[in-house]
Design a protein around this motif. Structure first.
Motif, PDB file in Angstrom:
ATOM      1  N   ILE A 269       0.966  -1.215  -0.025  1.00  0.00           N
ATOM      2  CA  ILE A 269      -0.005  -0.073  -0.110  1.00  0.00           C
ATOM      3  C   ILE A 269       0.949   1.322  -0.100  1.00  0.00           C
ATOM      4  N   ALA A 270       0.276   2.226  -0.786  1.00  0.00           N
ATOM      5  CA  ALA A 270       1.220   3.436  -0.798  1.00  0.00           C
ATOM      6  C   ALA A 270       1.261   4.062   0.532  1.00  0.00           C
ATOM      7  N   ALA A 271       2.535   4.531   0.864  1.00  0.00           N
ATOM      8  CA  ALA A 271       2.612   5.343   2.266  1.00  0.00           C
ATOM      9  C   ALA A 271       2.005   6.480   2.270  1.00  0.00           C
ATOM     10  N   GLU A 272       1.587   7.160   1.091  1.00  0.00           N
ATOM     11  CA  GLU A 272       0.988   8.349   1.196  1.00  0.00           C
ATOM     12  C   GLU A 272      -0.599   8.029   1.489  1.00  0.00           C
ATOM     13  N   GLU A 273      -1.033   6.846   1.024  1.00  0.00           N
ATOM     14  CA  GLU A 273      -2.356   6.234   1.589  1.00  0.00           C
ATOM     15  C   GLU A 273      -2.568   6.219   2.791  1.00  0.00           C
ATOM     16  N   CYS A 274      -1.320   5.444   3.460  1.00  0.00           N
ATOM     17  CA  CYS A 274      -1.695   5.257   4.840  1.00  0.00           C
ATOM     18  C   CYS A 274      -1.598   6.652   5.604  1.00  0.00           C
ATOM     19  N   CYS A 275      -0.662   7.492   5.245  1.00  0.00           N
ATOM     20  CA  CYS A 275      -0.766   9.018   6.006  1.00  0.00           C
ATOM     21  C   CYS A 275      -2.108   9.501   5.983  1.00  0.00           C
ATOM     22  N   VAL A 276      -2.935   9.499   4.570  1.00  0.00           N
ATOM     23  CA  VAL A 276      -4.369   9.997   4.480  1.00  0.00           C
ATOM     24  C   VAL A 276      -5.182   9.192   5.492  1.00  0.00           C
ATOM     25  N   HIS A 277      -5.164   7.804   5.571  1.00  0.00           N
ATOM     26  CA  HIS A 277      -6.020   7.050   6.236  1.00  0.00           C
ATOM     27  C   HIS A 277      -5.782   7.280   7.645  1.00  0.00           C
ATOM     28  N   TYR A 278      -4.472   7.202   8.253  1.00  0.00           N
ATOM     29  CA  TYR A 278      -4.349   7.437   9.552  1.00  0.00           C
ATOM     30  C   TYR A 278      -4.136   8.792   9.930  1.00  0.00           C
ATOM     31  N   ASN A 279      -4.222   9.812   9.205  1.00  0.00           N
ATOM     32  CA  ASN A 279      -4.154  11.325   9.443  1.00  0.00           C
ATOM     33  C   ASN A 279      -2.584  11.373  10.131  1.00  0.00           C
ATOM     34  N   ILE A 280      -1.691  10.912   9.471  1.00  0.00           N
ATOM     35  CA  ILE A 280      -0.176  11.013   9.999  1.00  0.00           C
ATOM     36  C   ILE A 280       0.704  11.638   9.136  1.00  0.00           C
ATOM     37  N   GLU A 281       2.092  11.968   9.457  1.00  0.00           N
ATOM     38  CA  GLU A 281       2.746  12.684   8.491  1.00  0.00           C
ATOM     39  C   GLU A 281       3.642  11.494   7.959  1.00  0.00           C
ATOM     40  N   LEU A 282       3.936  11.673   6.682  1.00  0.00           N
ATOM     41  CA  LEU A 282       4.823  10.952   6.012  1.00  0.00           C
ATOM     42  C   LEU A 282       6.268  10.699   6.796  1.00  0.00           C
ATOM     43  N   SER A 283       6.750  12.034   7.302  1.00  0.00           N
ATOM     44  CA  SER A 283       7.775  11.854   8.089  1.00  0.00           C
ATOM     45  C   SER A 283       8.033  10.985   9.250  1.00  0.00           C
ATOM     46  N   PHE A 284       6.857  10.581   9.682  1.00  0.00           N
ATOM     47  CA  PHE A 284       6.532   9.630  10.958  1.00  0.00           C
ATOM     48  C   PHE A 284       6.886   8.236  10.292  1.00  0.00           C
ATOM     49  N   ILE A 285       6.268   8.012   9.048  1.00  0.00           N
ATOM     50  CA  ILE A 285       6.769   6.538   8.586  1.00  0.00           C
ATOM     51  C   ILE A 285       8.269   6.542   8.230  1.00  0.00           C
ATOM     52  N   GLN A 286       8.571   7.662   7.665  1.00  0.00           N
ATOM     53  CA  GLN A 286      10.250   7.684   7.288  1.00  0.00           C
ATOM     54  C   GLN A 286      10.945   7.540   8.429  1.00  0.00           C
ATOM     55  N   SER A 287      10.616   8.020   9.787  1.00  0.00           N
ATOM     56  CA  SER A 287      11.191   7.954  10.928  1.00  0.00           C
ATOM     57  C   SER A 287      11.270   6.359  11.438  1.00  0.00           C
ATOM     58  N   LEU A 288      10.032   5.992  11.187  1.00  0.00           N
ATOM     59  CA  LEU A 288       9.814   4.336  11.430  1.00  0.00           C
ATOM     60  C   LEU A 288      10.942   3.643  10.697  1.00  0.00           C
ATOM     61  N   GLN A 289      11.108   3.646   9.489  1.00  0.00           N
ATOM     62  CA  GLN A 289      12.072   3.179   8.781  1.00  0.00           C
ATOM     63  C   GLN A 289      13.436   3.347   9.139  1.00  0.00           C
ATOM     64  N   GLU A 290      14.007   4.795   9.608  1.00  0.00           N
ATOM     65  CA  GLU A 290      15.124   5.083   9.877  1.00  0.00           C
ATOM     66  C   GLU A 290      15.390   4.307  11.232  1.00  0.00           C
ATOM     67  N   TYR A 291      14.694   3.983  12.230  1.00  0.00           N
ATOM     68  CA  TYR A 291      14.752   3.225  13.326  1.00  0.00           C
ATOM     69  C   TYR A 291      14.603   1.752  13.111  1.00  0.00           C
ATOM     70  N   GLU A 292      14.441   1.305  11.721  1.00  0.00           N
ATOM     71  CA  GLU A 292      14.578  -0.112  11.347  1.00  0.00           C
ATOM     72  C   GLU A 292      13.159  -0.808  12.038  1.00  0.00           C
ATOM     73  N   LEU A 293      12.050   0.041  12.361  1.00  0.00           N
ATOM     74  CA  LEU A 293      10.905  -0.652  12.982  1.00  0.00           C
ATOM     75  C   LEU A 293       9.788  -1.207  11.743  1.00  0.00           C
ATOM     76  N   ILE A 294       9.956  -0.250  10.609  1.00  0.00           N
ATOM     77  CA  ILE A 294       9.114  -0.979   9.514  1.00  0.00           C
ATOM     78  C   ILE A 294      10.368  -0.766   8.265  1.00  0.00           C
ATOM     79  N   GLU A 295       9.815  -1.732   7.115  1.00  0.00           N
ATOM     80  CA  GLU A 295      10.302  -1.463   5.912  1.00  0.00           C
ATOM     81  C   GLU A 295       9.857  -0.822   4.755  1.00  0.00           C
ATOM     82  N   LEU A 296      10.140   0.048   4.280  1.00  0.00           N
ATOM     83  CA  LEU A 296       9.635   0.844   3.036  1.00  0.00           C
ATOM     84  C   LEU A 296      10.193   0.235   1.688  1.00  0.00           C
TER      85      LEU A 296
END
Length: 92
Positions: free
Chosen positions: A6-33
Protein backbone atom coordinates in the motif's frame (compact mmCIF):
# COMPACT_ATOMS: atom_id res chain seq x y z
CA UNK A 1 1.17 -3.48 -8.99
CA UNK A 2 0.97 -6.19 -6.37
CA UNK A 3 -1.87 -5.94 -3.88
CA UNK A 4 0.31 -6.80 -0.89
CA UNK A 5 1.71 -3.26 -0.83
CA UNK A 6 0.00 0.00 0.00
CA UNK A 7 1.31 3.45 -0.83
CA UNK A 8 2.79 5.24 2.17
CA UNK A 9 0.87 8.37 1.17
CA UNK A 10 -2.39 6.41 1.38
CA UNK A 11 -1.47 5.29 4.90
CA UNK A 12 -0.82 8.89 5.85
CA UNK A 13 -4.25 9.96 4.61
CA UNK A 14 -6.02 6.98 6.19
CA UNK A 15 -4.35 7.33 9.60
CA UNK A 16 -4.02 11.15 9.47
CA UNK A 17 -0.26 11.05 10.06
CA UNK A 18 2.76 12.69 8.47
CA UNK A 19 4.96 10.88 5.95
CA UNK A 20 7.94 11.92 8.07
CA UNK A 21 6.60 9.69 10.88
CA UNK A 22 6.65 6.66 8.58
CA UNK A 23 10.11 7.62 7.34
CA UNK A 24 11.32 7.90 10.95
CA UNK A 25 10.01 4.40 11.64
CA UNK A 26 12.08 3.18 8.72
CA UNK A 27 15.17 5.02 9.97
CA UNK A 28 14.80 3.18 13.29
CA UNK A 29 14.32 -0.07 11.32
CA UNK A 30 10.88 -0.56 12.86
CA UNK A 31 9.23 -0.94 9.45
CA UNK A 32 10.56 -1.52 5.96
CA UNK A 33 9.56 0.72 3.09
CA UNK A 34 9.85 -0.29 -0.55
CA UNK A 35 10.36 2.16 -3.40
CA UNK A 36 8.70 1.06 -6.62
CA UNK A 37 8.74 3.36 -9.61
CA UNK A 38 9.68 6.34 -7.41
CA UNK A 39 6.74 5.77 -5.03
CA UNK A 40 7.10 4.61 -1.43
CA UNK A 41 5.13 1.57 -0.30
CA UNK A 42 4.66 -0.41 2.89
CA UNK A 43 3.90 -4.13 2.89
CA UNK A 44 0.43 -4.92 4.17
CA UNK A 45 1.81 -7.39 6.72
CA UNK A 46 3.39 -4.39 8.50
CA UNK A 47 0.14 -2.47 8.93
CA UNK A 48 -0.52 -3.96 12.38
CA UNK A 49 2.88 -2.75 13.57
CA UNK A 50 2.29 0.65 11.96
CA UNK A 51 -1.00 0.99 13.84
CA UNK A 52 0.74 0.03 17.09
CA UNK A 53 3.46 2.63 16.52
CA UNK A 54 0.86 5.28 15.65
CA UNK A 55 -0.94 4.57 18.93
CA UNK A 56 2.28 4.72 20.94
CA UNK A 57 3.39 7.98 19.34
CA UNK A 58 0.20 9.96 18.82
CA UNK A 59 -2.00 8.68 21.66
CA UNK A 60 0.64 8.07 24.33
CA UNK A 61 3.17 10.74 23.23
CA UNK A 62 6.09 8.30 23.12
CA UNK A 63 9.05 9.45 21.05
CA UNK A 64 10.87 7.38 18.45
CA UNK A 65 13.56 6.22 20.91
CA UNK A 66 10.84 5.03 23.29
CA UNK A 67 8.98 3.23 20.52
CA UNK A 68 12.23 1.52 19.50
CA UNK A 69 12.87 0.41 23.10
CA UNK A 70 9.30 -0.83 23.54
CA UNK A 71 9.44 -2.80 20.28
CA UNK A 72 12.76 -4.36 21.31
CA UNK A 73 11.32 -5.43 24.68
CA UNK A 74 8.14 -6.81 23.09
CA UNK A 75 10.16 -8.87 20.62
CA UNK A 76 12.39 -10.13 23.44
CA UNK A 77 9.33 -11.10 25.51
CA UNK A 78 7.87 -13.00 22.55
CA UNK A 79 11.16 -14.81 22.02
CA UNK A 80 11.32 -15.82 25.68
CA UNK A 81 7.67 -16.93 25.63
CA UNK A 82 8.34 -19.04 22.54
CA UNK A 83 11.32 -20.59 24.33
CA UNK A 84 9.20 -21.39 27.40
CA UNK A 85 6.49 -22.95 25.23
CA UNK A 86 9.10 -25.05 23.43
CA UNK A 87 10.58 -26.23 26.72
CA UNK A 88 7.14 -27.12 28.07
CA UNK A 89 6.24 -29.11 24.98
CA UNK A 90 9.53 -31.03 25.06
CA UNK A 91 9.69 -31.68 28.80
CA UNK A 92 10.37 -35.21 29.90
Amino acid sequence: MQTDFIAAEECCVHYNIELSFIQSLQEYELIELNVIEEKTFIHTNQLHDLEKFIHLHYDLNINMEGIDAIQHLLLRMKSLQDEINYMKSHAL
